[in-house]
Design a protein around this motif. Structure first.
Motif, mmCIF file in Angstrom:
data_model
loop_
_atom_site.group_PDB
_atom_site.id
_atom_site.type_symbol
_atom_site.label_atom_id
_atom_site.label_comp_id
_atom_site.label_asym_id
_atom_site.label_seq_id
_atom_site.Cartn_x
_atom_site.Cartn_y
_atom_site.Cartn_z
ATOM 1 N N ARG A 98 0.830 -1.214 0.000
ATOM 2 C CA ARG A 98 0.000 0.000 0.000
ATOM 3 C C ARG A 98 0.857 1.254 0.000
ATOM 4 O O ARG A 98 0.440 2.295 -0.515
ATOM 5 C CB ARG A 98 -0.960 -0.030 1.189
ATOM 6 N N GLU A 100 -2.810 5.112 -6.436
ATOM 7 C CA GLU A 100 -4.197 5.098 -5.938
ATOM 8 C C GLU A 100 -4.751 6.515 -5.842
ATOM 9 O O GLU A 100 -5.883 6.789 -6.259
ATOM 10 C CB GLU A 100 -4.219 4.421 -4.570
ATOM 11 N N GLU A 109 -4.264 -7.869 -2.393
ATOM 12 C CA GLU A 109 -4.238 -6.469 -2.832
ATOM 13 C C GLU A 109 -4.635 -6.326 -4.298
ATOM 14 O O GLU A 109 -5.233 -5.323 -4.682
ATOM 15 C CB GLU A 109 -2.856 -5.870 -2.583
ATOM 16 N N TYR A 125 -7.549 -3.625 -5.094
ATOM 17 C CA TYR A 125 -7.407 -2.512 -6.038
ATOM 18 C C TYR A 125 -8.354 -2.655 -7.224
ATOM 19 O O TYR A 125 -8.844 -1.647 -7.754
ATOM 20 C CB TYR A 125 -5.953 -2.383 -6.497
#
Length: 307
Positions: free
Chosen positions: A74, A81, A109, A113
């Motif tokens: 992240r 993002e 993830e 996403y």
């Protein structure tokens, strides 16, 4: 429309390439995308771009990018993002899968996403992340299974030895024929010029596509003669590259032989964006019919045309 397959806006200068100057931010990329770029004499912009973090920022770097597990993922995906969220009309998200932060962490993830931020593509960078893609199949299978489940494209960095030679990805490509694989940079990077491998792979395998950027101009003409028209996708690899030169590389296809092959503007539009648009569920568009129509489109989007 013109859609760029490979762009890397960042708020932190790439920790591997270490480009000069300040970070190449999303605002800088948007300005560059607006051009205008001239295609067959008509001013155009890059309408949309797939974005992702620079690869040097997706690996452990002491005291800068030094988290672990999902927190690390992240961290390196954070700016992408942010940009996709702030500019959904211009930016499309590409998730960079680094299995060294944990295979299941990466798979989780990928799903997050895709579902929360509508990411439509995943990239593999075996050279930067230091694994042999033909041997580390236990690292790749879970991620590719998730991509197949979610209908995500997979972009593969190619052109470098020892781990990003195009044919090294054939085992995982063959194992997941339902996933569309895009061979980024047409097999050309710092380590070699493997252009004939991506061409043959795209010719032989229904699920394999090629990114036009980095391919030699004379070879792209040669390959466009034999590849199915839906197999070539525009990508510039910006930065370090600048999109205009790679747009021009495809525009040359509209020239007369031997430099070009008298390609129609409709077919050029497929290469510049419509092929990719169809793959991600966007409506294809016609190229502008005249200079006046092209200028009106740019003015509609706030782009001024010099007198």
């Amino acid at each position: 429309m013109i859609i760029d397959l490979s762009c890397y806006p960042t708020d932190l200068v790439d920790l591997a390439w270490r480009h000069d100057g300040p970070p190449f931010t999303g605002d800088k990329l948007l300005k560059m995308m607006d051009g205008p770029y001239y295609v067959n004499g008509k001013p155009r912009r890059v309408d949309m771009a797939f974005i992702q973090p620079p690869q040097g920022n997706t690996i452990y770097t002491h005291e800068i990018m030094d988290l672990e597990g999902k927190a690390a993922i992240r961290q390196y995906m954070g700016y992408t993002e942010k940009m996709v969220t702030e500019h959904p009309d211009r930016f499309l998200g590409c998730f960079v899968y680094n299995p060294r932060y944990g295979v299941q962490n990466g798979v989780d993830e990928i799903e997050r996403y895709a579902k929360e931020f509508d990411f439509k593509m995943v990239q593999l960078q075996a050279n930067m992340h230091a694994y042999r893609p033909d041997r580390a199949l236990d690292w790749l299978r879970p991620a590719m299974k998730k991509c197949a489940e979610l209908g995500l494209m997979v972009k593969v960095h190619t052109g470098d030895g020892p781990y990003s030679i195009p044919t090294e990805f054939y085992p995982i490509i063959r194992e997941f024929p339902e996933v569309n694989f895009i061979l980024a940079h047409f097999g050309v990077q710092t380590g070699g010029v493997y252009v004939f491998e991506p061409m043959q792979m795209a010719l032989d395998t229904p699920s394999v596509y090629v990114e036009s950027g980095w391919c030699l101009q004379s070879r792209i003409v040669e390959f466009a003669k034999v590849l199915p028209k839906h197999k070539i996708l525009f990508g510039s690899d910006t930065p370090p590259n600048e999109p205009g030169m790679w747009i021009n590389l495809l525009e040359v296809l509209c020239h007369e032989p031997p430099q070009g092959l008298n390609l129609s503007e409709d077919d050029l539009e497929d290469y510049l964006g419509n092929n990719l648009a169809r793959m991600i569920g966007l409506e294809p568009t016609k190229p502008p019919a005249s200079v006046e129509e092209a200028e009106a489109y740019l003015r509609q989007h706030g782009i001024s045309i010099a007198a």
